[in-house]
Every structure is written in C-alpha cells, then in structure tokens.
Design a protein around this motif. Sequence first.
Motif, PDB file in Angstrom:
ATOM      1  N   GLU A 187     -63.085 -17.651   3.025  1.00 20.69           N
ATOM      2  CA  GLU A 187     -63.989 -16.662   2.693  1.00 20.69           C
ATOM      3  C   GLU A 187     -65.116 -17.040   3.154  1.00 20.69           C
ATOM      4  N   GLU A 192     -68.281 -10.941   4.511  1.00 19.32           N
ATOM      5  CA  GLU A 192     -68.650 -10.521   3.005  1.00 19.32           C
ATOM      6  C   GLU A 192     -69.484 -11.654   2.569  1.00 19.32           C
ATOM      7  N   SER A 193     -69.085 -12.877   2.866  1.00 17.00           N
ATOM      8  CA  SER A 193     -69.700 -14.324   2.339  1.00 17.00           C
ATOM      9  C   SER A 193     -71.116 -14.272   3.211  1.00 17.00           C
ATOM     10  N   ASP A 198     -69.947 -13.019  -3.517  1.00 18.19           N
ATOM     11  CA  ASP A 198     -69.579 -13.716  -4.516  1.00 18.19           C
ATOM     12  C   ASP A 198     -68.077 -14.519  -4.568  1.00 18.19           C
ATOM     13  N   LYS A 199     -67.464 -14.045  -3.700  1.00 15.59           N
ATOM     14  CA  LYS A 199     -66.068 -14.627  -3.591  1.00 15.59           C
ATOM     15  C   LYS A 199     -65.959 -16.106  -3.366  1.00 15.59           C
ATOM     16  N   VAL A 202     -66.582 -18.112  -6.098  1.00 15.23           N
ATOM     17  CA  VAL A 202     -65.389 -18.192  -6.959  1.00 15.23           C
ATOM     18  C   VAL A 202     -64.280 -19.183  -6.346  1.00 15.23           C
ATOM     19  N   GLU A 203     -64.162 -19.151  -5.098  1.00 15.47           N
ATOM     20  CA  GLU A 203     -63.193 -19.965  -4.484  1.00 15.47           C
ATOM     21  C   GLU A 203     -63.443 -21.424  -4.551  1.00 15.47           C
TER      22      GLU A 203
END
Length: 271
Positions: A187, A192-193, A198-199, A202-203
């Motif tokens: 991720e 996107e990162s 925000d993933k 979260v990971e």
Amino acid sequence: MADPRKPGQLRPIERLGALIETLRGENGCPWDKKQTPCTMARYLVEEVYELVDAITSGDPRAVCEEAGDVLFQLLFVINLFSESGKFTLADVVEKNVEKMIRRHPHVFGDVAANTPAKVSENWDKIKLQEKGGAEPLSVLSSIPQSLPALLRASMVSERAAKTGFDWDDISGVMAKTMEEWEEFSTEIHSPESESGGDKAAVEFGDILFTMVNVARFARIHAETALIRSIQKFEKRFTYMEEKSIATGRDFASLSKQEMHILWDEAKEKVG
C-alpha cells in the motif's frame, strides 16, 4: 488543624492529609483552593505516567518521589469529595478492602485457584456477579476510550482472547504480523498512498495492533516495553549530542557516518 511540618505528631498518611487540609484552608494556597475533582484528574494522570517512567527506569529514588506525587494527587481528589460530604478516605479504604477480599476467595475462602489464569477467570465471574449478573453489551465495553492507544490495544486483545477468539500459538500471530507488513509495504508504494491516501495508515495500524498480540503471547506488556525502548534511545541520543558538543560541533552538522560511529559508542557506553 494538625501541623504537617511536625512529622513526629502524625502518622505519614495523616501528615499528608493535614498538608492538603492546610493548602485548602482559609490561609492556604489560592491555586489549591480553586481546584475541583475534574481539574485535578489531569494532574493525577500526568503523575501516574511520571511514576511509570520512574518504575521502568529502575531508579528507586525516582520511584519513591513519583509515588509520593501520585499519592498526594489521589488524596487531594479524595479530600475534595470528603469536603462536599460524598465520602471519606475511610470509606474508600473500606470499600476497596471489602472488594479485594471478595475477589480473592482462593485466599480468604475455600475456592481453588492455583494458577494466575484461574485467578483471572474467577475475578471476571465475581465482577459480573457484583454487577447483578447482567452481561455487558460487549466484553470490550468497559475499556476506557481515553486510554493511550497501545495500552488500549493490549486490553482489547486480552478481552477478545478470553472469549476464545485468538490464534492457537505465537507462531500464528507472528505469521499474521508478516502478512500485515506485506500489505502495508504494498500500500505504501501504491499511487493512492503517494497522493495522500489513508489506506497506508490503516495498514500500519494493523501492524501495530498485531504486534500487540505478539507481545501478549510472549507475556510482554507492550506499553512498558515501548517506554523502556524509548528511554534507551533517549539515553543514547543524548550521549551522542553531548559528545558532539564536547568536540565543539553541532550534532546536526555531523555526517551520517560520524553519527553512526557515535551511536555505536553510545550503545557501548550507556547500554
């Protein structure tokens, strides 16, 4: 009113009580007289953390001092409730002694509990009986939301594990940690990162939570383990700064290689 400056006249706990009464009295301290239970809650929490730091540092003198600060804050709060007629120190002690006797039937009764696990099991049953036998909405519902995240994660994982929702052994949870790391690694390098998604956060949180479960299986208290590691880093880093200053150079001006040399020296000198 007894004079707290004369220790020979009072027992230790009475002397501390007399001190608080004097501070709250007519000719006392304006700051102390202004305090309420809500305003004191913050200072109590701060002092408890300072005591934890002292305990993990292994310095008995620091523990003695910080324990005194916690005791003062706690008695101050009790005194505030006593002033308003809610309860007294004697009430607090009596209620707690009764509860501890009730929750230790293997010591004060005829219940068998030969292992810490059995003691914990009995403790939970007795707590439930004290609340009228009504099952809470969730085994997690009584965990304070305001706890530091790492400490709260430990309590959440412990409560969940007591229901049987757990890994079979530490190997399983360690494998899960590696799985979470792979997910985070994937991720963090995703488009996107890189654009602020925000993933990845979260990971990363999943890694931390899984590591808390590793600590639980290893019988390590994650919060205090991290505190000890932070303290170790602080000692080494401070040593590096001081050595740099002694040579007439600002630490930030050192090259990476020079910093690493100092780090190895700090590991040897301060542990």
